[in-house]
Design a protein around this motif. Structure first.
Motif, short mmCIF file in Angstrom:
data_model
loop_
_atom_site.label_atom_id
_atom_site.label_comp_id
_atom_site.label_asym_id
_atom_site.label_seq_id
_atom_site.Cartn_x
_atom_site.Cartn_y
_atom_site.Cartn_z
N HIS A 1 23.59 -3.50 24.25
CA HIS A 1 24.43 -2.98 24.96
C HIS A 1 23.72 -2.26 26.15
N TYR B 1 21.66 5.83 20.65
CA TYR B 1 23.33 5.80 21.30
C TYR B 1 24.32 5.39 20.07
N ALA C 1 27.40 7.41 18.17
CA ALA C 1 28.64 6.60 18.47
C ALA C 1 29.28 6.89 16.75
N ARG D 1 32.44 8.74 15.79
CA ARG D 1 33.60 8.33 15.23
C ARG D 1 33.84 8.84 13.63
N ASP E 1 29.36 10.26 27.45
CA ASP E 1 29.88 9.09 27.48
C ASP E 1 30.69 8.87 26.31
N LEU E 2 30.50 9.33 25.10
CA LEU E 2 31.53 8.84 23.94
C LEU E 2 32.64 9.58 24.31
N ARG F 1 34.17 10.53 26.99
CA ARG F 1 34.80 9.96 28.12
C ARG F 1 35.67 8.57 27.44
N SER F 2 34.69 8.08 26.71
CA SER F 2 35.29 6.64 26.06
C SER F 2 36.11 6.84 24.62
N ASN F 3 36.17 7.98 24.01
CA ASN F 3 36.50 8.32 22.99
C ASN F 3 35.98 7.46 21.90
N ALA G 1 34.30 4.49 21.92
CA ALA G 1 34.21 3.18 22.31
C ALA G 1 32.66 2.82 22.59
N PRO H 1 29.68 0.94 24.77
CA PRO H 1 29.16 0.72 26.10
C PRO H 1 29.35 -0.72 26.20
#
Ligand SMILES: [Zn+2]
Length: 270
Positions: free
Chosen positions: A22, A202, A206, A210, A256-257, A259-261, A263, A265
């Motif tokens: 990623h 990263y 994530a 989750r 970042d996570l 923001r993307s909930n 998801a 990258p």
């Protein structure tokens, strides 16, 4: 051997991303500066809290149980690596963990002794799962099949003398993982590229995100490692991610996570 690019000091970093799946978001100079200041302010060596083998195992299993379902799903979503992991503790008290062939993950007792809470242990397990999920272990080539060495730079402080006595053969390194013995046998060797280490951090973030694990609490482990690595002479640190960089990377991953909930990258080359 995969190409590797050096981080640019001060002005953020260039990501060559060799061997990473990623495009992990870059860290800004400001974030790095904040992390450096935080680590410096935290000062001296973190405290090691002796933990019995039994308690260490219980702590690891509890952390593992919290993240395994989300980690497995994330790994299947990525669909490039090994998603069935055999995770166990080693009695080794050095601050290290590793990922080996066939989905193996070894978490040293030393990790549990420095971890302030279960979330921090989850970060370490998630990091190793990340290496497997991104297929870093298979891509690392035979000489580097040993695995990730999340705390290799740190642990080196304790085993500097051993490392200085000469390189350890890949076979010996693999054997030490297989036996669950001293992962420190590979100190001085960069198991994965810096980009792969950044990606593993990263992916750990994530996985924890989750799973509903508090990323802020887990982050403490990276600060602890940074505090320890700051006490070392240069040399081994040249070939390993420096402490404050990883703290800053974790902070960026958290943002970042959020923001993307959760998801992932974009992939490289997409
Ligand atoms: Zn690693």
């Amino acid at each position: 051997m995969m190409g590797r690019r050096l981080f640019l000091a001060g002005g953020g970093m260039l990501c060559g991303c060799a061997g990473a799946v990623h495009q992990v978001p870059p860290v800004t100079g400001t974030q790095l500066g904040l992390a450096q200041a935080e680590v410096a302010e935290a000062g001296g060596a973190p405290i090691r809290r002796p933990v019995s083998e039994r308690d260490a195992q219980a702590m690891m299993r509890s952390a593992l149980a919290r993240i395994r379902p989300s980690a497995t799903r994330l790994c299947q979503e990525m669909a490039v690596g090994v998603c069935r992991w055999e995770v166990r503790t080693s009695r080794d008290r050095t601050l290290n963990a590793g990922a080996g062939g066939d989905g193996r993950i070894v978490i040293n007792q030393g990790i549990m002794e420095y971890a302030a809470n279960e979330e921090e242990v989850a970060l370490v397990i998630g990091h190793e799962m990340g290496h497997h999920a991104a297929n870093h272990v298979a891509n690392s080539g035979d000489a580097r099949a040993i695995g990730s060495m999340i705390g290799a730079a740190v642990m080196a402080a304790a085993t500097l003398a051993a490392a200085a006595s000469g390189p350890v053969s890949a076979r010996a390194a693999r054997r030490s993982v297989e036996s669950g013995a001293n992962l420190g046998g590979a100190v001085g060797r960069l198991a994965f590229s810096k980009e792969q280490e950044r990606e593993a951090d990263y992916l750990a973030a994530a996985i924890l995100y989750r799973a509903g694990v508090d990323l802020g609490k887990a982050r403490g482990f990276l600060v602890t490692m940074a505090r320890l690595s700051g006490r070392m002479e240069t040399g081994i640190l040249d070939s390993h991610p420096a402490g404050p960089e990883r703290v800053a990377g974790w902070d960026e991953a958290m943002r970042d996570l959020a923001r993307s909930n959760g998801a992932l990258p974009p992939r490289r080359g997409v």
